[in-house]
Design a protein around this motif. Structure first.
Motif, PDB file in Angstrom:
ATOM      1  N   ALA A  71       0.837  -1.193   0.000  1.00 33.77           N
ATOM      2  CA  ALA A  71       0.000   0.000   0.000  1.00 33.77           C
ATOM      3  C   ALA A  71       0.870   1.240   0.000  1.00 33.77           C
ATOM      4  CB  ALA A  71      -0.923   0.003   1.221  1.00 33.77           C
ATOM      5  N   VAL A  72       0.316   2.334  -0.488  1.00 35.21           N
ATOM      6  CA  VAL A  72       1.005   3.611  -0.457  1.00 35.21           C
ATOM      7  C   VAL A  72       1.324   3.945   1.009  1.00 35.21           C
ATOM      8  CG1 VAL A  72       0.796   6.081  -0.924  1.00 35.21           C
ATOM      9  CG2 VAL A  72      -0.109   4.407  -2.555  1.00 35.21           C
ATOM     10  N   GLY A  73       2.553   4.374   1.234  1.00 38.06           N
ATOM     11  CA  GLY A  73       2.973   4.699   2.598  1.00 38.06           C
ATOM     12  C   GLY A  73       3.765   3.604   3.266  1.00 38.06           C
ATOM     13  N   ASP A  74       3.745   2.375   2.714  1.00 36.88           N
ATOM     14  CA  ASP A  74       4.535   1.289   3.291  1.00 36.88           C
ATOM     15  C   ASP A  74       6.027   1.644   3.257  1.00 36.88           C
ATOM     16  OD1 ASP A  74       2.284  -0.153   3.708  1.00 36.88           O
ATOM     17  OD2 ASP A  74       2.680  -1.690   2.196  1.00 36.88           O
ATOM     18  N   THR A  75       6.730   1.289   4.308  1.00 42.59           N
ATOM     19  CA  THR A  75       8.184   1.437   4.349  1.00 42.59           C
ATOM     20  C   THR A  75       8.815   0.057   4.208  1.00 42.59           C
ATOM     21  OG1 THR A  75       8.072   3.408   5.744  1.00 42.59           O
ATOM     22  CG2 THR A  75      10.157   2.182   5.735  1.00 42.59           C
ATOM     23  N   VAL A  76       9.773  -0.073   3.288  1.00 37.22           N
ATOM     24  CA  VAL A  76      10.380  -1.364   2.977  1.00 37.22           C
ATOM     25  C   VAL A  76      11.887  -1.269   3.186  1.00 37.22           C
ATOM     26  CG1 VAL A  76      10.603  -3.207   1.264  1.00 37.22           C
ATOM     27  CG2 VAL A  76       8.589  -1.697   1.215  1.00 37.22           C
ATOM     28  N   THR A  77      12.430  -2.245   3.915  1.00 40.24           N
ATOM     29  CA  THR A  77      13.879  -2.341   4.091  1.00 40.24           C
ATOM     30  C   THR A  77      14.397  -3.472   3.209  1.00 40.24           C
ATOM     31  OG1 THR A  77      13.708  -1.574   6.381  1.00 40.24           O
ATOM     32  CG2 THR A  77      15.745  -2.692   5.746  1.00 40.24           C
ATOM     33  N   VAL A  78      15.297  -3.147   2.307  1.00 41.58           N
ATOM     34  CA  VAL A  78      15.841  -4.118   1.355  1.00 41.58           C
ATOM     35  C   VAL A  78      17.290  -4.413   1.757  1.00 41.58           C
ATOM     36  CG1 VAL A  78      16.266  -4.652  -1.067  1.00 41.58           C
ATOM     37  CG2 VAL A  78      14.354  -3.148  -0.427  1.00 41.58           C
ATOM     38  N   THR A  79      17.617  -5.694   1.895  1.00 41.17           N
ATOM     39  CA  THR A  79      18.927  -6.079   2.422  1.00 41.17           C
ATOM     40  C   THR A  79      19.577  -7.143   1.548  1.00 41.17           C
ATOM     41  OG1 THR A  79      18.220  -5.617   4.680  1.00 41.17           O
ATOM     42  CG2 THR A  79      20.142  -7.056   4.404  1.00 41.17           C
TER      43      THR A  79
ATOM     44  N   THR B 220       5.144   5.199  -2.890  1.00 35.51           N
ATOM     45  CA  THR B 220       4.495   6.483  -3.159  1.00 35.51           C
ATOM     46  C   THR B 220       3.226   6.293  -3.984  1.00 35.51           C
ATOM     47  OG1 THR B 220       5.686   6.857  -5.235  1.00 35.51           O
ATOM     48  CG2 THR B 220       6.791   7.525  -3.187  1.00 35.51           C
ATOM     49  N   GLN B 221       2.509   7.369  -4.150  1.00 37.90           N
ATOM     50  CA  GLN B 221       1.263   7.335  -4.921  1.00 37.90           C
ATOM     51  C   GLN B 221       1.510   6.914  -6.363  1.00 37.90           C
ATOM     52  OE1 GLN B 221      -1.714   7.856  -3.561  1.00 37.90           O
ATOM     53  NE2 GLN B 221      -2.769   7.429  -5.486  1.00 37.90           N
ATOM     54  N   LYS B 222       2.726   7.139  -6.850  1.00 38.61           N
ATOM     55  CA  LYS B 222       3.083   6.751  -8.220  1.00 38.61           C
ATOM     56  C   LYS B 222       2.873   5.253  -8.438  1.00 38.61           C
ATOM     57  CE  LYS B 222       5.140   7.471 -12.263  1.00 38.61           C
ATOM     58  NZ  LYS B 222       4.599   8.354 -13.302  1.00 38.61           N
ATOM     59  N   ALA B 223       3.068   4.466  -7.374  1.00 45.25           N
ATOM     60  CA  ALA B 223       2.931   3.020  -7.499  1.00 45.25           C
ATOM     61  C   ALA B 223       1.510   2.620  -7.893  1.00 45.25           C
ATOM     62  CB  ALA B 223       3.314   2.340  -6.185  1.00 45.25           C
ATOM     63  N   VAL B 224       0.528   3.395  -7.485  1.00 41.78           N
ATOM     64  CA  VAL B 224      -0.867   3.098  -7.836  1.00 41.78           C
ATOM     65  C   VAL B 224      -1.066   3.204  -9.341  1.00 41.78           C
ATOM     66  CG1 VAL B 224      -3.268   3.786  -7.466  1.00 41.78           C
ATOM     67  CG2 VAL B 224      -1.634   3.883  -5.581  1.00 41.78           C
ATOM     68  N   ASP B 225      -0.349   4.136  -9.949  1.00 42.15           N
ATOM     69  CA  ASP B 225      -0.513   4.372 -11.386  1.00 42.15           C
ATOM     70  C   ASP B 225       0.177   3.302 -12.225  1.00 42.15           C
ATOM     71  OD1 ASP B 225      -1.815   6.716 -10.635  1.00 42.15           O
ATOM     72  OD2 ASP B 225       0.072   7.859 -10.666  1.00 42.15           O
ATOM     73  N   VAL B 226       1.302   2.737 -11.720  1.00 37.13           N
ATOM     74  CA  VAL B 226       2.092   1.853 -12.578  1.00 37.13           C
ATOM     75  C   VAL B 226       2.182   0.409 -12.096  1.00 37.13           C
ATOM     76  CG1 VAL B 226       3.512   3.783 -13.364  1.00 37.13           C
ATOM     77  CG2 VAL B 226       4.254   2.431 -11.395  1.00 37.13           C
ATOM     78  N   ASN B 227       1.792   0.139 -10.860  1.00 32.09           N
ATOM     79  CA  ASN B 227       2.095  -1.181 -10.314  1.00 32.09           C
ATOM     80  C   ASN B 227       0.893  -1.926  -9.747  1.00 32.09           C
ATOM     81  OD1 ASN B 227       5.042  -1.484 -10.611  1.00 32.09           O
ATOM     82  ND2 ASN B 227       4.804  -2.829  -8.848  1.00 32.09           N
TER      83      ASN B 227
END
Length: 593
Positions: free
Chosen positions: A65-73, A204-211
């Protein structure tokens, strides 16, 4: 020597470009948007190192969802104690940031952590502004991305490699300088050494448009300087991919301000909640707000067209004291989709400490007690201004806390309440002084700022006469030709102290030890008796004495029973001479048979 050193650099930069051109020439054989591998972990650098790419997100694991914080390791683990060959001195782990066009925004700076046994250290990446980073990632890797029809352009960071001045990099002598202190070859030496390379992104909100409906992909890749004789990206074994659930057509998430709220209980009437959301424009959406399992009405116009929501709700019906309150916002639509997020609100209370005072015994009083004593009655008064319940307790001689009364209701906050009870102990207290301290704690965790206490003076147990009257006086009688009968003018004051409080263990006896005489005269035939409800027992005629009845007068005192049905009686036959006669009595406490 100069030519050989220059060859190292050209091997790394220019031969990479030649290899790419060869691949591009045959690119028609490669399917679109299809990297050679999509594994999340693999053994690299000749099998000496295990590489693993993973992510962790803060909200729902089922969707993004928009606003999620993801840690990539990316995690690199040395598998053995064999040193990496010199051919790996220009090998680098390249961390690729997802493109902002995916709707993933980079947060802060990446981290490089090293763990060797119990020791930890912080490493450094090649500085972003260095030409090496630009050539390896911006140019080199993105040529591969174009080749494999990846729609995104990548940036990122790389671990350091060995670079010399003769490698002909224009910025070699410019600050910040190149250093291979934290190169993989120099760090991954001992078995079990772990290198952790991490960064964070926010959806971000951009993800709603493309993903919507598509998976998010994260990548990292090893540049292996031993490959193909000149070095290359290891796309077969060292290209790592981790896939995160995509954006569904509906999503909702509280913002960090809502999730990290620290509130006072008095502010529960107006709690502010905000965040982001999105939905399928063709669907009918309903919103539900739940706190502590209770539904609350979502205020009208809380959900905005710009993809945010903002509301103020009254939670005072469920927040009456300090507590952690889970609040869940849930969206559902008529297409069967649902999304939810939960924020835990931390309510605290500005708490006034309760008070406690001794009434009986009084504060500081010394209460005398005995070895056999096992309890002492007490009366306390307590007051609490703002809590629903209190617990009273005491400590005897700095021992463990003992609960007097748990969860007493506070019917009128701010007013004194009375408690009657007793303190007790199972084993006899030692002879000497002891101390009892009383405390009060309210249901919000506050204790009295001052305890109240009294002392207990323990003495050895006593069984003995407290008082015995000096005289038993009978009224004056006149000589007659008949039997005279008389009772004492007042009762005999005989009191026995028994701190064991067990009159079954002893008996009160009395015996007459001399005749009634007045000078040389003897009161002939006189008989002293004790009259009870069941019998008249002669004292005079029982040289061993008789047993007398007693009753408990106070806690530790027992007195001789004397009333209309229980009393002393003196019988005097006729024929005696006048005189002031007296006799001696002996009072004894004897063990019960």
């Amino acid at each position: 020597m100069l030519r050989k050193e220059r060859k190292v650099f050209y091997r790394f930069i220019f031969l990479l470009g030649l290899f790419l051109l060869g691949i591009l020439f045959n690119s028609q054989q490669v399917s679109a948007a299809d990297w050679p591998t999509n594994e999340s972990e693999s053994d690299i650098l000749g099998g000496h190192v295990h590489a693993k790419l993973m992510f962790e997100k803060d909200n729902s694991q089922e969707y993004t969802a928009v606003g999620d914080t993801v840690t990539v390791t990316t995690e690199l683990t040395k598998l053995d104690d064999i040193p990496l060959d010199e051919s790996y001195d220009q090998s680098s782990m390249v961390i690729l940031y997802p493109n902002v066009e995916q709707g993933l925004e980079l947060i802060g700076q990446p981290t490089y952590m090293i763990k060797n046994g119990n020791a930890t250290n912080t490493g450094e990446f090649v500085p972003d502004e260095k030409i090496l980073t630009q050539n390896v990632i911006d140019i080199g890797f993105n040529m591969y991305a174009d080749l494999y029809k990846d729609p995104f352009h990548y940036t990122g960071v790389m671990t350091p490699i060995k670079v010399k001045e003769t490698d002909d990099l224009d910025d070699f002598n410019q600050d910040p300088r190149y250093s291979d202190t934290f190169s993989l070859k120099n760090i991954l030496v001992n078995k079990g050494t772990v290198v952790t390379l991490s960064y964070q992104v926010r959806v971000t909100q951009k993800a709603v448009d493309v993903n919507v409906g598509k998976l998010f992909s994260f990548h990292s890749v090893i540049y292996d300087s031993s490959l193909n004789g000149t070095g290359d990206y290891d796309l077969t074994n060292g290209f790592l991919t981790a896939e995160m659930p995509g954006i569904q057509a509906m999503g909702v998430a509280f913002d960090q301000q809502s999730k990290n709220q620290l509130l006072d209980v008095k502010d529960a009437k107006a709690v502010h909640l905000s965040g982001t959301w999105h939905d399928d424009p063709t669907a009918k959406v309903t919103q539900t707000l739940t706190a502590n399992g209770k539904d609350f009405q979502v205020p009208q116009n809380s959900f905005k067209d710009d993809g945010t929501f903002d509301m103020t709700v009254d939670l005072s019906s469920i927040v009456t004291k300090a507590a952690e309150v889970p609040v869940t916002i849930k969206l559902e639509d008529d297409h069967g989709q649902s999304a939810s997020d939960t924020a835990t609100l931390n309510f605290q209370q500005t708490n006034v400490a309760p008070e406690v005072q001794l009434v009986a015994p009084a504060e500081g009083e010394v209460v005398n007690s005995y070895s056999s004593t096992r309890e002492i009655p007490i009366q306390l008064k307590w007051k609490d201004d703002d809590s629903e319940q209190v617990t009273l307790s005491y400590i005897l001689d700095n021992g463990s806390e003992i609960i007097l009364a748990k969860d007493l209701a506070n019917p009128t906050p701010g007013e004194w309440q009375t408690y009657d009870g007793k303190i007790n102990w199972a084993e006899a207290l030692a002879i000497g002084m002891h101390h009892a301290a009383f405390d009060v704690e309210d249901s919000d965790g506050a204790k009295a700022s001052k305890t109240t206490e009294f002392s207990i003076n323990v003495q050895p147990d006593i069984l003995g006469f407290k008082t015995v009257g000096q005289e038993m006086i009978f009224p004056e009688m006149y000589i007659s030709n008949r039997l005279l009968q008389s009772s004492p003018e007042t009762g005999e004051n005989v009191v026995i102290t028994d701190t064991l409080n067990d009159p079954n263990l002893w008996r009160l006896t009395v015996k007459q030890t001399s005749d009634f005489t007045s000078g040389a005269k003897t009161l002939k035939g006189a008989e002293l008796s004790f009259v009870s409800e069941t019998q008249t027992a002669s004292i005079t005629n029982n040289p061993d004495g008789i047993i007398l009845p007693v009753e408990q007068a106070t806690t530790n005192d027992y007195s001789l029973i004397q009333n209309e049905k229980n009393h002393f009686q003196l019988n005097i036959p006729s024929g005696n001479l006048t005189g002031n006669y007296s006799a001696d009595l002996e009072w004894t406490i004897v063990a019960a048979p």
